[in-house]
Design an enzyme around this catalytic site. Structure first.
Site, PDB file in Angstrom:
ATOM      1  N   GLY A 280       7.440 -17.253 -35.795  1.00  0.00           N
ATOM      2  CA  GLY A 280       7.853 -17.619 -34.443  1.00  0.00           C
ATOM      3  C   GLY A 280       7.351 -16.605 -33.451  1.00  0.00           C
ATOM      4  O   GLY A 280       6.898 -15.527 -33.837  1.00  0.00           O
TER       5      GLY A 280
ATOM      6  N   PRO B 136       7.302 -13.752 -30.429  1.00  0.00           N
ATOM      7  CA  PRO B 136       8.042 -12.488 -30.373  1.00  0.00           C
ATOM      8  C   PRO B 136       9.409 -12.684 -29.722  1.00  0.00           C
ATOM      9  O   PRO B 136       9.560 -13.495 -28.826  1.00  0.00           O
ATOM     10  CB  PRO B 136       7.171 -11.604 -29.477  1.00  0.00           C
ATOM     11  CG  PRO B 136       5.845 -12.256 -29.421  1.00  0.00           C
ATOM     12  CD  PRO B 136       6.047 -13.701 -29.666  1.00  0.00           C
TER      13      PRO B 136
ATOM     14  N   VAL C 175      12.260 -13.825 -30.916  1.00  0.00           N
ATOM     15  CA  VAL C 175      13.166 -14.934 -31.227  1.00  0.00           C
ATOM     16  C   VAL C 175      14.191 -14.538 -32.277  1.00  0.00           C
ATOM     17  O   VAL C 175      15.011 -15.356 -32.676  1.00  0.00           O
ATOM     18  CB  VAL C 175      12.400 -16.193 -31.704  1.00  0.00           C
ATOM     19  CG1 VAL C 175      11.608 -16.786 -30.556  1.00  0.00           C
ATOM     20  CG2 VAL C 175      11.514 -15.871 -32.878  1.00  0.00           C
ATOM     21  N   GLY C 176      14.111 -13.307 -32.724  1.00  0.00           N
ATOM     22  CA  GLY C 176      15.159 -12.844 -33.630  1.00  0.00           C
ATOM     23  C   GLY C 176      14.744 -12.734 -35.081  1.00  0.00           C
ATOM     24  O   GLY C 176      15.600 -12.695 -35.963  1.00  0.00           O
TER      25      GLY C 176
ATOM     26  N   SER D 124      -6.401 -28.939 -28.993  1.00  0.00           N
ATOM     27  CA  SER D 124      -5.325 -29.733 -28.406  1.00  0.00           C
ATOM     28  C   SER D 124      -5.390 -29.821 -26.883  1.00  0.00           C
ATOM     29  O   SER D 124      -4.611 -30.541 -26.267  1.00  0.00           O
ATOM     30  CB  SER D 124      -3.967 -29.175 -28.838  1.00  0.00           C
ATOM     31  OG  SER D 124      -3.784 -27.904 -28.271  1.00  0.00           O
TER      32      SER D 124
ATOM     33  N   LYS E  81       5.709 -26.289 -27.431  1.00  0.00           N
ATOM     34  CA  LYS E  81       5.057 -26.755 -26.213  1.00  0.00           C
ATOM     35  C   LYS E  81       6.057 -27.425 -25.279  1.00  0.00           C
ATOM     36  O   LYS E  81       6.055 -27.206 -24.065  1.00  0.00           O
ATOM     37  CB  LYS E  81       3.925 -27.723 -26.566  1.00  0.00           C
ATOM     38  CG  LYS E  81       2.734 -27.002 -27.185  1.00  0.00           C
ATOM     39  CD  LYS E  81       1.664 -27.971 -27.595  1.00  0.00           C
ATOM     40  CE  LYS E  81       0.443 -27.197 -28.094  1.00  0.00           C
ATOM     41  NZ  LYS E  81      -0.588 -28.070 -28.631  1.00  0.00           N
TER      42      LYS E  81
HETATM   43  P1  ADP Z   1      11.316 -10.674 -33.292  1.00  0.00           P
HETATM   44  O1  ADP Z   1      11.467  -9.847 -34.480  1.00  0.00           O
HETATM   45  O2  ADP Z   1      11.265 -12.132 -33.578  1.00  0.00           O
HETATM   46  O3  ADP Z   1      10.211 -10.279 -32.377  1.00  0.00           O
HETATM   47  P2  ADP Z   1      13.812  -9.514 -32.520  1.00  0.00           P
HETATM   48  O4  ADP Z   1      14.507  -9.711 -33.787  1.00  0.00           O
HETATM   49  O5  ADP Z   1      13.307  -8.191 -32.169  1.00  0.00           O
HETATM   50  O6  ADP Z   1      12.613 -10.535 -32.405  1.00  0.00           O
HETATM   51  O7  ADP Z   1      14.745 -10.063 -31.364  1.00  0.00           O
HETATM   52  C1  ADP Z   1      14.747  -9.612 -30.042  1.00  0.00           C
HETATM   53  C2  ADP Z   1      16.152  -9.465 -29.531  1.00  0.00           C
HETATM   54  O8  ADP Z   1      16.743 -10.752 -29.319  1.00  0.00           O
HETATM   55  C3  ADP Z   1      17.034  -8.777 -30.498  1.00  0.00           C
HETATM   56  O9  ADP Z   1      17.829  -7.889 -29.800  1.00  0.00           O
HETATM   57  C4  ADP Z   1      17.882  -9.880 -31.110  1.00  0.00           C
HETATM   58  O10 ADP Z   1      19.131  -9.424 -31.493  1.00  0.00           O
HETATM   59  C5  ADP Z   1      17.980 -10.865 -29.996  1.00  0.00           C
HETATM   60  N1  ADP Z   1      18.106 -12.225 -30.539  1.00  0.00           N
HETATM   61  C6  ADP Z   1      17.116 -13.027 -30.979  1.00  0.00           C
HETATM   62  N2  ADP Z   1      17.595 -14.221 -31.390  1.00  0.00           N
HETATM   63  C7  ADP Z   1      18.927 -14.194 -31.182  1.00  0.00           C
HETATM   64  C8  ADP Z   1      19.978 -15.140 -31.405  1.00  0.00           C
HETATM   65  N3  ADP Z   1      19.768 -16.363 -31.889  1.00  0.00           N
HETATM   66  N4  ADP Z   1      21.211 -14.766 -31.102  1.00  0.00           N
HETATM   67  C9  ADP Z   1      21.455 -13.555 -30.585  1.00  0.00           C
HETATM   68  N5  ADP Z   1      20.536 -12.636 -30.325  1.00  0.00           N
HETATM   69  C10 ADP Z   1      19.257 -12.929 -30.636  1.00  0.00           C
END
Ligand code: ADP
Length: 801
Positions: free
Chosen positions: A375, A377, A379-380, A698, A741
Site C-alpha cells: 500500500g 506510504p 497507511v499503517g 491506463s 484511483k
Molecule cells: P506505512 O508503514 O504504511 O508507511 P505507518 O505504519 O508508518 O505507515 O503509518 C503512519 C501513521 O499512521 C502511523 O502513526 C500509524 O499509526 C497511523 N495509522 C495508519 N493507519 C492507521 C489506522 N487504520 N488507524 C490508526 N492509525 C493509523
C-alpha cells in the site's frame, strides 16, 4: 731487681730496656699484645685508668693480660690468662668522656708471679720470659727446618691475602724481610685477626719454631675458612646475579609485553570471551567455530589488524540471540483487541492477520506464507507490524530494503577486511536481541540488482521456511536458525516485487483512506497520540471536524496518514509552546484559525482550479503514493503529423498515446475533424508535473480524450475523471488499482469517473460511502467514454457543424 732485656725490635735495632719486678696490671678484652707490636687502646674502667696513671707516674710500663671472658667487667686473677706482655706506654690522651686513649708497645712476654696489691688496681710481681735463650740453643740444628716453615708461612700469608684478608702493606714489608721464626710468628699472629684464645696460645708458646708452626696452623685454618667463605660468597654472588638477571629479564619482558599490548589485558579478554561463548547458547557447530576463532585470537598480536577482525567477529558471535527468545502469547481475542486499539477499520487486513496467528497457534511450526503488506506510504503497514509484535509479545525489528543492490547487504561481507559486517538480517536480530521477533522488511519492491549479486536470491533463502533453518551469513560463517522469526514484508506496489519473492508471500493490500476515514482516524488515534506525545491536556486544544477536513484536503494530499499526522503534530507543538510559556487559554482549531497555525493552504483541488477546457482531460494515475489526479494536455499545431510527448512518460505510455492518436485519426470523420489533419498538424501531448516519471497503459483513454478535445475544439468536463487502456480499435481494457484511483479522485473533489466496464467487479472494494457519492460510468468503448467526457453543449455545437 730490675731485669734487663736486650731485644731486637722488628726493624732489627737493638734496645735495652729495664723492666721492673712489679708492674700495674692492665686487663684487656678481645686483644692480645705481642712484643714489639704497637696498638692503641681505649681505657674506660676506673681501676684500669688508675693503673695507667700509676704507670705514667713510675716507669711508664705495665703488664697487659687478656681476659679469658671479655664480658667480665671487674676481672680478678682467675679471669685472666697467666702470660701477658710487658707494655711500654708511648702516648696517652685523656678523652672528654673520662676515657683514656693510650698507645702501647709490647716489650716482652711475662708471667704473673705474685699479686702485690689488689686495689684500686692490681699490682703484680712478674717473671719476664727470656725468649732468646732457647732460640739460641737450638740455632743451627733447627735452621733448615725453620726456613722451610718460614717459607710455608709466607706462602700461606700470600694465600690469605689473595683470599681477601686485609693486612697493612708496611707489615707485609716487614714480614718479607724477617727471617726469625719467633718474630715472624708474633707479627703474623698479631695481624691475622686471631681469636683471643688462639692469639694467647701463640703468645704462650715460647719455642720459636713451635710458635711459627702454630701460627702456620692458624693460617691454614684461616685459608680454609676464607676459601669456604669465598666459595659461599661466590655461589651467593652467582645466585644473586642469576636472580638479578632473571628479575631484570622479567622486567624487560613486562615492558615489552606492555609495549605490545599488554598480555594481561589480553588474557583477561580471552577468558571473558570464553565465558560469553559458554553462556551464549550457541549450537555446537557454531560454538566450535567461535572457539576456533578465539584460540586464533589468543595467538595473535593484540594490536594487529587480524586481532581486531577476530575480536569484532567474536563480539558479534557472543551477542547474537542464538537461543534467546521471547515466549509467545497467542491469544486471538487479545490480538484482536490490540489490533483494534492501534488501527481503525482495516477489517480485511486484521481478519487475515488473526487467521495467520490462529494457524500459528494451532500448529507451532506452521510453514505459512510470509505476509506482505502492500500500500502507499502512511497507511499503517509498519504500525500493523508493530501491533502484531505487541499482540504476540514478541520483539519488533525492522530493516529497509530500499536501494539494496548488493547481496552482501543481506548476507554479509566475508571477514576479509576490517569493517566487514554481517548482513541486515543478522544485524536486525542482534538489535532486537531475540531469535523470534516480528521482523519487518520494508520496501521489498525497491530491491535492486546489479553486478554485485542479486539480493533477492539471498532474500529468497531467508524467507523460505525450507531453507532458513540454517541461514549462513557470510560474515558469521556459521548457520543461524531463522525458523522462529516472523517475517512481514511491505511494499508500495506489487508490480515491482521480484516475482520469485512474490510467489512466497501473501499480499495484503491497504489501499489508503477516504477523507471520512482520515477524519475518524485523526480524531480517534492521531490527535490523542499527538496530545500525549507533546504533553498537552485535552483542555488546551480543541479540533473542529471542519478544520480537520480542511487539513486533510488542503494541507495534505496523500493516500496514507503521514502528512496528516505531521501537520497535526505541528499544531500540537505550537500549542505546547504556548502552554509551556504559561498561556492558559484553550486553543480552538477552526477553519478560520487554521492559517494561524499552518500558514496558507498548500493544495488547491484541481477541480477548483480549472474550468472545463479544450484539450485538457483528467486522468487518474496509480503511483506508489496511492492514486493521484493527473491532467493530460493536448495541443494541435501546424506541422507534419508528428506526435510530441513530454512529461517524462515511459515507453508504455508513449505507445498508448500513439494508439490513441491512431484511433482518433481513424474516427476523424465521425467527430467532425479534418480527416487530413495528420498531414498538416503536429500534436503535442504533455502530462504536467513533468519531473515525476509516469508510465503504464491506463492513461490511454485520457490521452485520447485530450487529443480529441483539442482537435475537435470541444472542452472536456472538468468534474469527470477517467482511466482505461485503449486499443487500436477503440476498446477499453481493464486497469489495476481501481480502489486507489477512485479514492484519489474523490479526494480531489471529482464526482464522476469513467472506468473500463471490465473493472466493474472492483467497485465492490470501494467503500460504500464513496460509491454512493460518486457516479461510475462503465465504458466498453472509447467512443462511449468520449461521449461522457466531452461537454455536451459544445459537442452539439460541433455536431451542428
Ligand atoms: P506505512 O508503514 O504504511 O508507511 P505507518 O505504519 O508508518 O505507515 O503509518 C503512519 C501513521 O499512521 C502511523 O502513526 C500509524 O499509526 C497511523 N495509522 C495508519 N493507519 C492507521 C489506522 N487504520 N488507524 C490508526 N492509525 C493509523
Amino acid at each position: 731487681m730490675a731485669v734487663k732485656i736486650e731485644k731486637k725490635n722488628p726493624s732489627g735495632s737493638q734496645e735495652d730496656i729495664d723492666i721492673p719486678d712489679s708492674l700495674p696490671l692492665l686487663p684487656v678484652r678481645d686483644i692480645v699484645l705481642f712484643p714489639f707490636m704497637a696498638i692503641p687502646l681505649f681505657v674506660a674502667r676506673e681501676a684500669s685508668i688508675k693503673a695507667v696513671d700509676e704507670a705514667l707516674a713510675t716507669h711508664r710500663m705495665m703488664l697487659l693480660i687478656a681476659q679469658k671472658d671479655a664480658s667480665v667487667d671487674d676481672p680478678g686473677p682467675g679471669d685472666l690468662y697467666e702470660v701477658g706482655t710487658v707494655a711500654m706506654l708511648i702516648r696517652m690522651l685523656k678523652l672528654e668522656d673520662d676515657r683514656v686513649k693510650i698507645l702501647v708497645q709490647g716489650v716482652a712476654r711475662a708471667k704473673v708471679k705474685d699479686i702485690v696489691k689488689t686495689g684500686p688496681f692490681y699490682n703484680v710481681k712478674i717473671d719476664v720470659i727470656d725468649e732468646t735463650a732457647p732460640a739460641k740453643k737450638k740455632e743451627g740444628s733447627n735452621n733448615l727446618k725453620n726456613k722451610a716453615i718460614v717459607r710455608a708461612v709466607r706462602t700461606q700469608l700470600e694465600a690469605v691475602i689473595k683470599l681477601g684478608m686485609q693486612i697493612p702493606p708496611d707489615i707485609l714489608l716487614v714480614v718479607e724481610n724477617l727471617d726469625a721464626p719467633d718474630r715472624l710468628a708474633d707479627i703474623i699472629a698479631a695481624h691475622i685477626g686471631l681469636k683471643v684464645e688462639d692469639a694467647q696460645a701463640a703468645l704462650e708458646t715460647i719455642n720459636p719454631s713451635r710458635r711459627l708452626k702454630k701460627v702456620s696452623n692458624f693460617l691454614g685454618k684461616e685459608i680454609e675458612a676464607l676459601s669456604v667463605l669465598a666459595k659461599i660468597q661466590d655461589t651467593a654472588q652467582q645466585e644473586m646475579s642469576k636472580s638479578q638477571r632473571q628479575y631484570y629479564l622479567r622486567e624487560q619482558l613486562k615492558a615489552i609485553q606492555k609495549e605490545l599490548g599488554d598480555i594481561d589485558e589480553k588474557s583477561e579478554e580471552l577468558s571473558e570471551f570464553e565465558e560469553k561463548i559458554e553462556t551464549a547458547g550457541m549450537p555446537p557447530k557454531v560454538k566450535e567455530e567461535a572457539e576456533k576463532q578465539l584460540s586464533r585470537l589468543g595467538k595473535m598480536h593484540a594490536e594487529s589488524a587480524e586481532a581486531t577482525i577476530a575480536r569484532t567477529y567474536l563480539e558479534w558471535m557472543v551477542e547474537l540471540p542464538w537461543s534467546r527468545a521471547t515466549k509467545d502469547n497467542i491469544d486471538i481475542k487479545r490480538a484482536r483487541q490490540v489490533l483494534d486499539e492501534d488501527h481503525y477499520d482495516l477489517e480485511k487486513v486484521k481478519e487475515r492477520i488473526l487467521e495467520y496467528l490462529a494457524v500459528r497457534k494451532l500448529k507451532e511450526k506452521a510453514k505459512g506464507p510470509i505476509l506482505c503488506f502492500v500500500g502507499p506510504p502512511g497507511v499503517g503497514k509498519t504500525s500493523l507490524g508493530q501491533s502484531v509484535a505487541r499482540a504476540l509479545e514478541r520483539k519488533f525489528t525492522r530493516i529497509s530494503l530500499g536501494g539494496v543492490r548488493d547481496e552482501a547487504e543481506i548476507r554479509g561481507h566475508r571477514r576479509t577486511y576490517i569493517g566487514s559486517l554481517p548482513g541486515r538480517i543478522i544485524q536486525g536480530l542482534k538489535t532486537c536481541g531475540s531469535n523470534n521477533p516480528v521482523f519487518m522488511m520494508d520496501e521489498i519492491d525497491k530491491l535492486g540488482a546489479d553486478f554485485r549479486g542479486d539480493p533477492s536470491s539471498a532474500l529468497l533463502e531467508v524467507l523460505d521456511p525450507a531453507q532458513n533453518h540454517a541461514f549462513v551469513d557470510h560474515y558469521l560463517g556459521a548457520p543461524f536458525d531463522l525458523t522462529n522469526v516472523m517475517f512481514i514484508t511491505t511494499a508500495n506496489m506489487v508490480d515491482s516485487i521480484p516475482p520469485a519473492l512474490l510467489d512466497r508471500m501473501e499480499v495484503i493490500s491497504l489501499a489508503g483512506y477516504t477523507e471520512d476515514e482520515k477524519l475518524h482516524i485523526a480524531k480517534k488515534y492521531i490527535i490523542p497520540r499527538q496530545l500525549d506525545e507533546n504533553g498537552i491536556a485535552k483542555k488546551h486544544i480543541r479540533f473542529a471536524d471542519k478544520a480537520i477536513r480542511i487539513i486533510i484536503r488542503s494541507y495534505t494530499r496523500e493516500a496514507g496518514l503521514r502528512n496528516l499526522e505531521r501537520t497535526i503534530a505541528n499544531i500540537c507543538r505550537k500549542v505546547a509552546k504556548d502552554v509551556a510559556s504559561g498561556k492558559k487559554h484553550a486553543h480552538s482549531i477552526k477553519p478560520d484559525t487554521l492559517h494561524k497555525y499552518l500558514g496558507t493552504r498548500v493544495y488547491i483541488p484541481e477541480v477548483e482550479q480549472e474550468h472545463s477546457m479544450v484539450g485538457v482531460a483528467t486522468g487518474v494515475a496509480w503511483t506508489m503514493a496511492g492514486g493521484q489526479i493527473m491532467l493530460v494536455e493536448a495541443t494541435p499545431m501546424r506541422g507534419g503529423g508528428k506526435l510530441m510527448l513530454t512529461g517524462k512518460l515511459g515507453d508504455v505510455m508513449k505507445e498508448s498515446a500513439q494508439a490513441a492518436l491512431t484511433y482518433i485519426r481513424s474516427k476523424a470523420k465521425r467527430y467532425g475533424i479534418d480527416e487530413d489533419f495528420a498531414g498538416k498538424t503536429d500534436i503535442h501531448v504533455h502530462v504536467p508535473a513533468g519531473a515525476v516519471p509516469k508510465d503504464g497503459p491506463s492513461a490511454g483513454i485520457t490521452i485520447a480524450t485530450a487529443i480529441l478535445s483539442a482537435l475537435s475544439d470541444v472542452p472536456v468536463r472538468k468534474d469527470i475523471a477517467m482511466t482505461g487502456e485503449i486499443t487500436l480499435r477503440g476498446r477499453v481494457l481493464p486497469i489495476g488499482g481501481l480502489k486507489e484511483k477512485a479514492l484519489s479522485a474523490h479526494r480531489a473533489g471529482i464526482k464522476e469517473m469513467i472506468i473500463p466496464i471490465t473493472n466493474e467487479k472492483d467497485l465492490e472494494d470501494i467503500p460504500d460511502h464513496i460509491r454512493k457519492t460518486m457516479t461510475f460510468h462503465l465504458a466498453k468503448s472509447a467512443d462511449q467514454a468520449f461521449d461522457w467526457a466531452l461537454a455536451k453543449k459544445k459537442k452539439r455545437k460541433k455536431g451542428k457543424k
